[in-house]
Motif scaffolding. Sequence first.
Motif, mmCIF file in Angstrom:
data_model
loop_
_atom_site.group_PDB
_atom_site.id
_atom_site.type_symbol
_atom_site.label_atom_id
_atom_site.label_comp_id
_atom_site.label_asym_id
_atom_site.label_seq_id
_atom_site.Cartn_x
_atom_site.Cartn_y
_atom_site.Cartn_z
ATOM 1 N N ASN A 165 67.479 55.860 33.569
ATOM 2 C CA ASN A 165 68.615 56.731 33.882
ATOM 3 C C ASN A 165 68.140 58.138 34.211
ATOM 4 N N ASN A 166 69.086 58.990 34.567
ATOM 5 C CA ASN A 166 68.739 60.341 35.028
ATOM 6 C C ASN A 166 68.159 61.216 33.917
ATOM 7 N N LEU A 167 68.263 60.761 32.678
ATOM 8 C CA LEU A 167 67.705 61.510 31.553
ATOM 9 C C LEU A 167 66.301 61.034 31.197
ATOM 10 N N GLY A 168 65.820 60.038 31.916
ATOM 11 C CA GLY A 168 64.469 59.548 31.674
ATOM 12 C C GLY A 168 64.376 58.370 30.727
ATOM 13 N N GLY A 169 65.515 57.942 30.185
ATOM 14 C CA GLY A 169 65.490 56.775 29.306
ATOM 15 C C GLY A 169 65.176 55.528 30.100
ATOM 16 N N ASN A 170 64.438 54.599 29.513
ATOM 17 C CA ASN A 170 64.093 53.387 30.247
ATOM 18 C C ASN A 170 64.041 52.167 29.333
ATOM 19 N N LYS A 171 64.318 51.027 29.928
ATOM 20 C CA LYS A 171 64.235 49.738 29.246
ATOM 21 C C LYS A 171 63.706 48.719 30.235
ATOM 22 N N VAL A 172 63.010 47.708 29.702
ATOM 23 C CA VAL A 172 62.531 46.605 30.529
ATOM 24 C C VAL A 172 62.887 45.297 29.832
ATOM 25 N N VAL A 173 63.462 44.379 30.584
ATOM 26 C CA VAL A 173 63.782 43.054 30.048
ATOM 27 C C VAL A 173 63.180 41.998 30.969
ATOM 28 N N LYS A 174 63.032 40.787 30.448
ATOM 29 C CA LYS A 174 62.394 39.726 31.231
ATOM 30 C C LYS A 174 63.156 38.421 31.070
ATOM 31 N N GLY A 175 63.246 37.673 32.164
ATOM 32 C CA GLY A 175 63.851 36.348 32.140
ATOM 33 C C GLY A 175 62.917 35.343 32.778
ATOM 34 N N GLU A 176 62.927 34.112 32.275
ATOM 35 C CA GLU A 176 62.073 33.056 32.818
ATOM 36 C C GLU A 176 62.859 31.761 32.931
ATOM 37 N N VAL A 177 62.476 30.925 33.894
ATOM 38 C CA VAL A 177 63.062 29.595 34.014
ATOM 39 C C VAL A 177 61.953 28.626 34.424
ATOM 40 N N GLN A 178 61.938 27.482 33.770
ATOM 41 C CA GLN A 178 60.894 26.484 33.993
ATOM 42 C C GLN A 178 61.301 25.488 35.078
ATOM 43 N N GLY A 179 60.304 25.002 35.837
ATOM 44 C CA GLY A 179 60.579 24.018 36.864
ATOM 45 C C GLY A 179 59.316 23.283 37.282
ATOM 46 N N ILE A 180 59.434 22.535 38.356
ATOM 47 C CA ILE A 180 58.324 21.770 38.916
ATOM 48 C C ILE A 180 58.260 22.028 40.415
ATOM 49 N N ILE A 181 57.056 22.194 40.943
ATOM 50 C CA ILE A 181 56.894 22.407 42.377
ATOM 51 C C ILE A 181 56.834 21.056 43.087
ATOM 52 N N LEU A 182 57.766 20.827 44.007
ATOM 53 C CA LEU A 182 57.793 19.585 44.765
ATOM 54 C C LEU A 182 56.704 19.582 45.840
ATOM 55 N N ASP A 183 56.535 18.430 46.486
ATOM 56 C CA ASP A 183 55.533 18.357 47.553
ATOM 57 C C ASP A 183 56.147 18.539 48.942
#
Length: 203
Positions: free
Chosen positions: A133-151
């Motif tokens: 934000n404009n005051l310099g506050g910061n946050k980081v979040v992460k999301g993941e999803v599992q799968g399989i790579i097709l051919d």
Amino acid sequence: MKKLVLATNNKNKVKEIKEILSVFNLNIVTLKDLNIDVDVEENGTSFDENALIKASAIADILISKGYNDFIVLSDDSGLEVDYLGGEPGIYSARYAGNHGDDEANNIKLLDKLKNVPKEKRKAKFICSIAMINNLGGNKVVKGEVQGIILDEPLGSSGFGYDPLFYYEPFNKTFAQLSPEEKNKVSHRAKALIKLKEEMTSFV
């Protein structure tokens, strides 16, 4: 109304983020809306670092232009394939050389996984979202999803590696999902859900 600036020029990402954050009373704008044309060098060594680098750079530009009462939201996302030791990782968008060439990236990935059996083609999409934000506050979040790579690619929706990323619970690739389906299970959706929980201190 607080301005939420999406630090991306990727129309697909903008659409997804706007849909997921529509519940908030925010004026959601893009860099293009603010006539900001900048290509931030994402030289971090992780998705988290790159997301913060981009968000911080855009926040500095906004402050220099006299903006206040804003939040910058930036994400860095990509695909990690177990068999390839985490490739393409932070280089997902430019895996084949040119940034954003989805077809070439997919061809390279398929070539690297040629003749690799299904049980060794496990992968995950990762999305790190940084908020400053404009005051310099910061946050980081992460999301993941599992799968399989097709051919081979399946489906015509989505973008990036979506046509190759098979999501077992829905028995479809991400490119075969409707926007509503994808926004419930995607890595970006999961990160944004976490972000909603953190956003109260920013809004």
